[in-house]
Design a protein around this motif. Structure first.
Motif, PDB file in Angstrom:
ATOM      1  N   ARG A  33      50.079  26.619 -22.144  1.00 21.24           N
ATOM      2  CA  ARG A  33      50.693  26.106 -23.377  1.00 21.24           C
ATOM      3  C   ARG A  33      49.723  26.220 -24.554  1.00 21.24           C
ATOM      4  O   ARG A  33      50.137  26.546 -25.676  1.00 21.24           O
ATOM      5  CB  ARG A  33      51.132  24.650 -23.185  1.00 21.24           C
ATOM      6  N   ASP A 352      55.736  12.675 -19.290  1.00 22.03           N
ATOM      7  CA  ASP A 352      54.661  12.763 -20.275  1.00 22.03           C
ATOM      8  C   ASP A 352      53.525  11.806 -19.936  1.00 22.03           C
ATOM      9  O   ASP A 352      52.350  12.129 -20.083  1.00 22.03           O
ATOM     10  CB  ASP A 352      55.200  12.450 -21.671  1.00 22.03           C
ATOM     11  N   THR A 485      48.847  15.857 -33.046  1.00 19.26           N
ATOM     12  CA  THR A 485      50.074  16.164 -32.306  1.00 19.26           C
ATOM     13  C   THR A 485      50.004  17.545 -31.679  1.00 19.26           C
ATOM     14  O   THR A 485      50.446  17.755 -30.538  1.00 19.26           O
ATOM     15  CB  THR A 485      51.288  16.045 -33.229  1.00 19.26           C
ATOM     16  N   ALA A 486      49.441  18.506 -32.400  1.00 22.36           N
ATOM     17  CA  ALA A 486      49.259  19.842 -31.830  1.00 22.36           C
ATOM     18  C   ALA A 486      48.270  19.806 -30.667  1.00 22.36           C
ATOM     19  O   ALA A 486      48.464  20.492 -29.652  1.00 22.36           O
ATOM     20  CB  ALA A 486      48.782  20.820 -32.899  1.00 22.36           C
ATOM     21  N   TYR A 489      50.119  18.435 -27.641  1.00 19.59           N
ATOM     22  CA  TYR A 489      51.268  19.189 -27.132  1.00 19.59           C
ATOM     23  C   TYR A 489      51.072  19.818 -25.750  1.00 19.59           C
ATOM     24  O   TYR A 489      51.940  19.676 -24.876  1.00 19.59           O
ATOM     25  CB  TYR A 489      51.685  20.265 -28.140  1.00 19.59           C
ATOM     26  N   PRO A 493      54.036  17.566 -23.706  1.00 19.39           N
ATOM     27  CA  PRO A 493      54.881  18.428 -24.536  1.00 19.39           C
ATOM     28  C   PRO A 493      56.125  17.760 -25.101  1.00 19.39           C
ATOM     29  O   PRO A 493      56.493  18.007 -26.249  1.00 19.39           O
ATOM     30  CB  PRO A 493      55.241  19.586 -23.603  1.00 19.39           C
ATOM     31  N   ALA A 496      55.213  15.191 -27.920  1.00 15.83           N
ATOM     32  CA  ALA A 496      54.572  15.897 -29.031  1.00 15.83           C
ATOM     33  C   ALA A 496      55.601  16.666 -29.859  1.00 15.83           C
ATOM     34  O   ALA A 496      55.531  16.678 -31.096  1.00 15.83           O
ATOM     35  CB  ALA A 496      53.491  16.843 -28.512  1.00 15.83           C
ATOM     36  N   ARG A 497      56.560  17.314 -29.196  1.00 18.98           N
ATOM     37  CA  ARG A 497      57.607  18.032 -29.932  1.00 18.98           C
ATOM     38  C   ARG A 497      58.408  17.073 -30.812  1.00 18.98           C
ATOM     39  O   ARG A 497      58.741  17.393 -31.961  1.00 18.98           O
ATOM     40  CB  ARG A 497      58.553  18.733 -28.961  1.00 18.98           C
ATOM     41  N   TRP A 500      56.247  15.952 -33.760  1.00 19.47           N
ATOM     42  CA  TRP A 500      56.092  17.062 -34.708  1.00 19.47           C
ATOM     43  C   TRP A 500      57.354  17.228 -35.558  1.00 19.47           C
ATOM     44  O   TRP A 500      57.273  17.473 -36.763  1.00 19.47           O
ATOM     45  CB  TRP A 500      55.776  18.348 -33.966  1.00 19.47           C
ATOM     46  N   ILE A 509      55.052  24.082 -34.282  1.00 16.09           N
ATOM     47  CA  ILE A 509      53.869  23.347 -33.853  1.00 16.09           C
ATOM     48  C   ILE A 509      52.685  24.301 -33.738  1.00 16.09           C
ATOM     49  O   ILE A 509      52.799  25.397 -33.192  1.00 16.09           O
ATOM     50  CB  ILE A 509      54.143  22.622 -32.517  1.00 16.09           C
TER      51      ILE A 509
END
Length: 701
Positions: A33, A352, A485-486, A489, A493, A496-497, A500, A509
């Motif tokens: 990722r 998560d 946040t990036a 990710y 994920p 974070a998405r 974002w 992102i």
């Protein structure tokens, strides 16, 4: 850059537990990722390892064919990875015809080039089970260090490679019988011819993990020998070379070739048959192998030697093998009820949160520990308090003060910009070197700094006293949140998405944060909720009290009954093997304990919707029961652990709890093993007992 990430092929004879995920798969998914986020071209490959004697043994236990076992666990593993958000480009199978063809190609070329030899080999044969045993199915005492439970292929205590005949007091790990050693003719791979080339290749791998490099050098230094690549088994890839048609390819050899066959299959599926060559054969591409430490010699010695023998295919660029993840200091063990399967863990916490905690504790350089209490503390204090609350505070201020756009004219605080860039650089360097824990620490350090900046700046006060200064502080916070946040990710994920999409919905992102970005905070719920320890309850057994309404003989089986049950307004039928132990009138009206979420099955043509639990002491069978006042449908807990799962389980999962009936004097009770500790089965405040008497202890099935 083109990057190929190959993940160890999990063996298709049982469910995946968290130790497997920590060993190879989560770190690989995070790495993939990250590289895709920075713009690299990545292929992510794995698949099921489906051949060999262990699968036939599992099949015998379950009274299924090896193909049925492989089919079931291949699908189970796919579902497991999907549930964890681990997304392979292909999750292949070694039972695919394309894999057989690729293995045959390797063998043909090895024979043509002189890298195969013929010879005899003494193999362990179990006279009770009437089969040749794979090396790891022979256990005994290590002749080097004296470890009492060494495997026939390797001693887990001292790390020495072994042959079953080297073991002292060898025994079949299935039945405990001393094996016979019989001579058989086989094909061998000339691994001994590659020692110098392997050592020369290793000279360029100074960036490898020290333990991987040291282990590999020591292994080669101790001397390489010819290695057998055929076996006298029925379940495996057939050998197409003349004179060996009655053999199968040894699973360690053909499974490694699964990396190549999977890449080829993926290329065909994408309509580009030569695509795989861009990753496996282009010298500029990098090939990574994510594995657990027990797989090191296969991926740093044997597979590279096979690739050298084949020619034209890239050797591993890096093999970042992880150590072991333990559960409260003990090895994960399904049979002893120690630790969680992935499905059990995901029934307790969102994926998560599980990914975040495991990323913090990956055994990258030493064994690490999975502790449920620590998971709850780390998720709540590190992820939610430091990051989730920061997002909530900043976004709420923007929304509540009608700040629709924070553009570049508002400027940035130079201290924060410098710290963000430093944090991003450290984060990038960590993941480029596959140091996931260090990357997570970079994220946490930056989160702590930004929280301090918010507390010091007090934008809620500034918006009232100096609105432009308050807008600048919020702009700076959103700039920092973009970076955070990036960074989050690859590890987390889903959340974070969502974040974002709130803080910067106009961009994809990216780690490429810019002070010129215009932030337009959007709507959407911030996806963080604290958890407590009760959510980490590992009980996946839905046990219920049932009343036997009727008993009928099974029409096609002399030892089976058909029981009609009442589970508190829910009617079910189960098949029970009690005809040799109870008459129908002894069962009608009685209270029994049923596994309600056992997968529905057909037994000799009759549907069974669950399983009745009974204790077997070797002399007789005694069904589990409760006091007559307990109502049908009452849940049965494991001590203080209530059922918290979802979906159905199989008999393999049931065996993990090691259910036993105990009798001491006049006291009767039933226990399950959870996290290595005994838990009594309770229907509310009433203990579960058993009908009749036993001689001390009995297995519950």
């Amino acid at each position: 850059m083109k990057i190929l990430v190959n993940c160890a092929l999990p063996y298709a004879n049982g469910p995946l537990h968290l130790g497997h995920i920590a060993g190879a798969y989560l770190g690989a998914d995070i790495f993939v990722r990250y590289h895709r986020m920075v713009g690299d071209d990545v292929l992510f490959i794995s698949g099921s390892d489906e051949y060999g004697t262990p699968i036939t043994i599992t099949a015998d236990k379950l009274k299924k064919s090896p193909q049925e076992v492989a089919d079931f666990y291949h699908q189970d593993h796919e579902e497991t990875f999907r549930a964890l958000g681990i997304e392979f480009d292909i999750f292949s199978r070694t039972t695919y015809p394309e894999h057989h063809a690729t293995v045959a190609e390797f063998l043909d070329e090895f024979q043509r080039k002189g890298y195969l030899s013929e010879g005899t080999m003494v193999s362990a044969y179990c006279p009770v089970d009437q089969r040749f045993l794979p090396d790891r199915y022979v256990h005994g005492t290590c002749p080097y260090c004296g470890f009492k439970d060494a495997r026939g292929d390797q001693c887990d205590e001292c790390g020495r490679t072994l042959d079953p005949k080297d073991l002292l007091e060898p025994r079949c790990s299935i039945c405990g019988t001393a094996p016979e050693f019989r001579e058989s003719r086989h094909l061998f791979f000339r691994l001994d011819l590659f020692a110098d080339r392997l050592m020369e290749w290793l000279d360029s791998k100074g960036f490898w993990k020290p333990n991987v490099l040291a282990f590999t050098r020591n292994f080669i230094g101790s001397g390489l020998r010819e290695r057998p690549i055929t076996r006298d088994i029925n379940w495996g890839v057939p050998v197409r070379l003349r004179g060996f048609e009655d053999k199968k390819v040894y699973v360690w050899f053909e499974a490694l070739i699964g990396y190549i066959s999977a890449a080829r299959i993926l290329s065909e599926r994408r309509g580009k048959p030569d695509l795989w060559k861009e990753y496996d054969m282009d010298p500029e591409a990098r090939v990574y192998y994510f594995i657990g430490k027990d797989n090191i010699p296969f991926h740093t010695i044997i597979w590279p030697a096979m690739l050298m023998a084949k020619g034209g295919i890239n050797l591993p660029y890096d093999v970042p093998a992880n150590e072991y993840l333990r559960f409260r200091g003990q090895q994960f063990s399904k049979s002893r009820g120690i630790g969680f399967t992935v499905h059990e863990a995901l029934s307790a916490v969102p994926r998560d949160y599980l990914r975040f905690y495991m990323a913090m504790t990956l055994p990258e350089s030493a064994d690490s520990d999975f502790v449920p209490e620590d998971l709850v503390e780390k998720v709540n204090s590190e992820l939610i308090d430091k990051y989730g609350n920061l997002v909530h505070r900043v976004v709420s201020l923007c929304r509540n003060n009608s700040i629709e756009s924070l553009g570049p004219q508002d400027g940035l605080d130079g201290r924060v910009k410098e710290e963000v860039q430093r944090g991003l650089a450290d984060y990038r360097d960590a993941l480029e070197h596959i140091q996931v824990r260090r990357a997570v620490n970079s994220f946490l350090s930056l989160s702590k700094f930004i929280n301090g900046y918010v507390n010091e700046s007090q934008p809620w006060r500034l918006l009232k006293e100096d609105r432009e200064r308050g807008r600048m502080v919020l702009h700076t916070c959103l700039y920092a949140l973009q970076a955070l946040t990036a960074m989050l990710y690859p590890v987390v994920p889903d959340a974070a998405r969502k974040v974002w999409g709130i803080i910067n919905p106009d961009r994809e992102i990216s780690l490429d944060v810019s002070e010129a970005t215009v932030f337009r905070p959007a709507g959407g719920e911030i996806p963080f909720r604290k958890i407590d320890l009760s959510s980490m309850n590992p009980n996946s057994l839905d046990l219920r009290v049932a009343r036997v309404v009727d008993v009928r003989d099974h029409p096609s089986a002399d030892r089976l009954y058909l029981l009609s049950l009442d589970l508190g307004g829910e009617a079910r039928q189960i098949v029970a093997g009690l005809r040799n132990h109870y008459r129908p009138e002894q069962l009608r009206g009685r209270k029994i304990i049923v596994v309600r979420n056992l997968k529905k099955s057909k037994i000799r043509g009759e549907v069974s919707e669950g399983m009745m639990l009974a204790a077997d002491d070797g002399h007789g069978v005694h069904f589990l029961t409760v006091d007559s006042d307990v109502e049908p449908g009452t849940p049965v807990s494991l001590g203080d652990l209530n059922y918290n799962g979802s979906g159905s389980i199989d008999v393999e999962e049931l065996s993990r709890f090691n259910l036993r009936a105990l009798q001491n004097g006049g006291k009767k009770y039933v226990v399950a093993t959870v996290d290595g500790r005994e838990k009594r089965l309770m229907a509310g405040d009433v203990p579960v007992v058993f009908d009749g008497d036993i001689g001390g202890e009995a297995r519950v099935r």
